[in-house]
Design an enzyme around this catalytic site. Structure first.
Site, PDB file in Angstrom:
ATOM      1  N   CYS A   1       0.880  -1.172   0.000  1.00 24.17           N
ATOM      2  CA  CYS A   1       0.000   0.000   0.000  1.00 24.17           C
ATOM      3  C   CYS A   1       0.919   1.224   0.000  1.00 24.17           C
ATOM      4  O   CYS A   1       2.071   1.126  -0.426  1.00 24.17           O
ATOM      5  CB  CYS A   1      -0.979  -0.034   1.175  1.00 24.17           C
ATOM      6  SG  CYS A   1      -0.258  -0.036   2.822  1.00 24.17           S
TER       7      CYS A   1
HETATM    8  O1  LIG Z   1      -0.656   3.473   3.028  1.00 24.59           O
HETATM    9  C1  LIG Z   1      -1.812   3.222   3.156  1.00 24.59           C
HETATM   10  C2  LIG Z   1      -2.346   2.654   4.403  1.00 24.59           C
HETATM   11  O2  LIG Z   1      -1.337   2.376   5.347  1.00 24.59           O
HETATM   12  C3  LIG Z   1      -2.790   3.485   2.068  1.00 24.59           C
HETATM   13  O3  LIG Z   1      -2.236   3.140   0.823  1.00 24.59           O
HETATM   14  C4  LIG Z   1      -3.159   4.939   1.993  1.00 24.59           C
HETATM   15  O4  LIG Z   1      -4.025   5.230   3.027  1.00 24.59           O
HETATM   16  P1  LIG Z   1      -4.617   6.730   3.191  1.00 24.59           P
HETATM   17  O5  LIG Z   1      -3.460   7.619   3.532  1.00 24.59           O
HETATM   18  O6  LIG Z   1      -5.597   6.594   4.319  1.00 24.59           O
HETATM   19  O7  LIG Z   1      -5.261   7.091   1.877  1.00 24.59           O
END
Ligand SMILES: O=C(CO)[C@H](O)COP(=O)(O)O
Length: 159
Positions: free
Chosen positions: A74
């Site tokens: 992510c």
């Molecule tokens: O990094 C993330 C979660 O840990 C995700 O890809 C992005 O999350 P957000 O910052 O809440 O959009």
């Protein structure tokens, strides 16, 4: 180095999609990988699921014994690691350096490696996955009894 061939899966949210596609291709070319499942998100609909859905889906495959290991990507890797760790029996971690990737196996017997596409560059991400696949936990090592402490705690809540 490990001789085992890994049954694997990979998944990402929209923020990790580019690395997911790149590392999926690496895994498909890796002789140490017996099989690799792509759990999304799909490039055709990258906003279809958030990290929690994909991370839990992959971790449930680990818990069911259908795969040995998984890679989750992510933005930071953090949401994926948190999600996967909610599934009993699964140990997931973010590791953005070689030593942590190594110890995530040799100390912690993690089945899931989480990476952050917004944190590290693509070549480091690829290298970490390659290195991580080369390690195998030794259940006769002194680290085993430390991992067992966590497993025993989880077992108290098993239905
Ligand atoms: O990094 C993330 C979660 O840990 C995700 O890809 C992005 O999350 P957000 O910052 O809440 O959009």
């Amino acid at each position: 180095m490990a001789s085992k061939r890994w049954r694997m899966a990979i998944g990402s949210d929209v923020a990790g999609l580019a690395y997911k596609e790149m590392i999926l291709a690496d895994l498909q070319d890796d002789d140490r990988v017996e099989s690799v499942r792509d759990l999304g998100v799909p490039a055709s609909d990258p906003e279809s699921e958030s990290y929690g859905q994909v991370g839990i889906r992959l971790a449930e495959l680990v818990a069911a014994g259908e795969i040995d290991r998984g890679v989750l990507i992510c933005g930071t890797g953090i949401g994926m690691a948190i999600s996967a760790n909610k599934v009993p029996g699964v140990r997931a971690t973010v590791a953005h350096d070689s030593f942590s990737a190594e110890r995530s196996i040799l100390s912690n017997n993690c089945q899931v490696l989480a990476l952050g596409q917004r944190v590290i560059g693509p070549e480091l991400a690829r290298r970490l996955v390659k290195e991580w696949l080369g390690y195998e936990f030794d259940s006769s090592s002194p680290s085993n009894e430390k991992v067992v402490v966590i497993t025993r705690y989880e077992e108290r809540f098993a239905s």
